[in-house]
Motif scaffolding. Structure first.
Motif, PDB file in Angstrom:
ATOM      1  N   LYS A 141      24.540 -11.309 -14.756  1.00 31.66           N
ATOM      2  CA  LYS A 141      24.878 -11.885 -13.140  1.00 31.66           C
ATOM      3  C   LYS A 141      25.111 -11.770 -12.112  1.00 31.66           C
ATOM      4  O   LYS A 141      24.143 -10.936 -10.948  1.00 31.66           O
ATOM      5  CB  LYS A 141      24.322 -13.494 -13.141  1.00 31.66           C
ATOM      6  N   ASP A 142      26.363 -11.615 -11.947  1.00 35.98           N
ATOM      7  CA  ASP A 142      26.776 -11.186 -10.839  1.00 35.98           C
ATOM      8  C   ASP A 142      26.756  -9.895 -11.025  1.00 35.98           C
ATOM      9  O   ASP A 142      26.685  -8.862  -9.281  1.00 35.98           O
ATOM     10  CB  ASP A 142      28.399 -11.276 -11.068  1.00 35.98           C
ATOM     11  N   ILE A 146      25.134  -8.408  -7.582  1.00 35.97           N
ATOM     12  CA  ILE A 146      25.604  -6.575  -7.055  1.00 35.97           C
ATOM     13  C   ILE A 146      25.236  -5.436  -6.748  1.00 35.97           C
ATOM     14  O   ILE A 146      25.182  -5.067  -5.575  1.00 35.97           O
ATOM     15  CB  ILE A 146      27.165  -6.428  -7.522  1.00 35.97           C
ATOM     16  N   VAL A 147      24.486  -5.378  -7.459  1.00 41.30           N
ATOM     17  CA  VAL A 147      23.007  -4.355  -7.473  1.00 41.30           C
ATOM     18  C   VAL A 147      21.802  -4.873  -6.387  1.00 41.30           C
ATOM     19  O   VAL A 147      21.268  -3.646  -6.344  1.00 41.30           O
ATOM     20  CB  VAL A 147      22.738  -3.442  -8.308  1.00 41.30           C
ATOM     21  N   MET A 152      17.733 -13.199 -10.981  1.00 34.31           N
ATOM     22  CA  MET A 152      17.749 -12.532 -12.582  1.00 34.31           C
ATOM     23  C   MET A 152      16.404 -12.247 -13.483  1.00 34.31           C
ATOM     24  O   MET A 152      16.968 -11.564 -14.693  1.00 34.31           O
ATOM     25  CB  MET A 152      18.869 -13.741 -13.435  1.00 34.31           C
ATOM     26  N   SER A 153      15.458 -13.343 -13.604  1.00 34.29           N
ATOM     27  CA  SER A 153      14.061 -12.351 -14.170  1.00 34.29           C
ATOM     28  C   SER A 153      13.653 -11.695 -14.320  1.00 34.29           C
ATOM     29  O   SER A 153      13.418 -10.625 -14.704  1.00 34.29           O
ATOM     30  CB  SER A 153      13.262 -13.974 -14.542  1.00 34.29           C
ATOM     31  N   THR A 154      13.823 -11.194 -12.793  1.00 38.27           N
ATOM     32  CA  THR A 154      13.184  -9.969 -12.221  1.00 38.27           C
ATOM     33  C   THR A 154      14.045  -9.088 -12.883  1.00 38.27           C
ATOM     34  O   THR A 154      13.742  -7.559 -13.228  1.00 38.27           O
ATOM     35  CB  THR A 154      12.915 -10.110 -10.642  1.00 38.27           C
ATOM     36  N   LEU A 166      17.198  -5.316 -23.199  1.00 38.12           N
ATOM     37  CA  LEU A 166      17.839  -6.814 -21.841  1.00 38.12           C
ATOM     38  C   LEU A 166      18.836  -6.178 -21.710  1.00 38.12           C
ATOM     39  O   LEU A 166      20.074  -5.363 -22.604  1.00 38.12           O
ATOM     40  CB  LEU A 166      17.468  -7.732 -22.559  1.00 38.12           C
ATOM     41  N   PRO A 167      19.932  -6.435 -20.429  1.00 41.12           N
ATOM     42  CA  PRO A 167      21.231  -6.354 -19.774  1.00 41.12           C
ATOM     43  C   PRO A 167      22.322  -6.489 -20.730  1.00 41.12           C
ATOM     44  O   PRO A 167      23.058  -5.661 -21.745  1.00 41.12           O
ATOM     45  CB  PRO A 167      21.747  -6.761 -18.466  1.00 41.12           C
ATOM     46  N   LEU A 168      21.761  -7.963 -21.705  1.00 43.86           N
ATOM     47  CA  LEU A 168      23.056  -7.775 -22.340  1.00 43.86           C
ATOM     48  C   LEU A 168      23.224  -6.830 -24.102  1.00 43.86           C
ATOM     49  O   LEU A 168      24.528  -6.644 -24.132  1.00 43.86           O
ATOM     50  CB  LEU A 168      23.158  -8.756 -23.051  1.00 43.86           C
ATOM     51  N   ALA A 169      22.092  -6.725 -24.575  1.00 43.51           N
ATOM     52  CA  ALA A 169      22.577  -5.899 -26.038  1.00 43.51           C
ATOM     53  C   ALA A 169      22.199  -4.403 -24.989  1.00 43.51           C
ATOM     54  O   ALA A 169      23.297  -3.764 -25.820  1.00 43.51           O
ATOM     55  CB  ALA A 169      20.990  -4.994 -26.116  1.00 43.51           C
TER      56      ALA A 169
END
Length: 181
Positions: A141-142, A146-147, A152-154, A166-169
């Protein structure tokens, strides 16, 4: 004595108002006669302007290329995409151009809309930050904030569209699979 004086004052005011109202139509007539061009059209008014008079100034390809370079400097070097309130209005003001010209240049030269362009830089920067070992303590989320993402959904949807995960993967090493392909 006071009543008589008030009577004459009122009579003088009425006389003054009457004179003003009487001279008003005459004054309007005089000024309208002096301003005939406002009321009477001539044949010259019906002529269409020449091509020179109506020509829209065109920008040369050199100017267009210069604008593109300035835009890319703002995005790549200055990283203005990190501003969550960045809009085409703020960007065209930074580039000292106009909205339509900037939008057309981005569409024609880069094949993207303004927001597609900005978000592509945001996603690339996020991917870079997510795969860096130095940033492993920063939450996803941070990193999105930052970017320049407000939502967060977008961020997740755009990241998945770009990298098919997804970003986590991605953070867990998913980017390594893309490098092998």
């Amino acid at each position: 004595c006071l009543a008589i004086r008030d009577f004459f004052v009122m009579k003088e005011i009425k006389l003054l108002v009457g004179l003003l109202l009487a001279t008003l139509p005459i004054t309007v007539c005089i000024f309208s006669m002096r301003q005939q061009e406002l009321y009477f059209r001539t044949e010259e008014d019906d002529l269409t302007p020449s091509e020179e008079e109506t020509a829209i100034p065109t920008r040369t390809s050199k100017n267009r290329e210069n604008l593109k370079k300035q835009l890319l400097i703002l995005l790549e070097k200055d990283e203005v995409f990190r501003d969550p309130n960045l809009s085409i209005e703020t960007m065209y003001k930074m580039l000292n151009t106009n909205r339509t010209y900037l939008s057309n240049m981005i569409n024609q030269e880069l094949g993207l809309s303004f927001y597609q362009l900005v978000n592509s830089y945001r996603i690339k920067k996020a991917a870079e930050l997510l795969q860096s070992e130095e940033n492993c303590t920063i939450t996803i989320k941070d990193i999105a904030t930052i970017v320049g993402f407000k939502s967060m959904s977008t961020f997740n949807a755009m990241f998945k569209d770009e990298y098919n995960m997804l970003p986590l993967a991605w953070r867990k090493g998913g980017y390594k699979h893309l490098a092998q392909e």
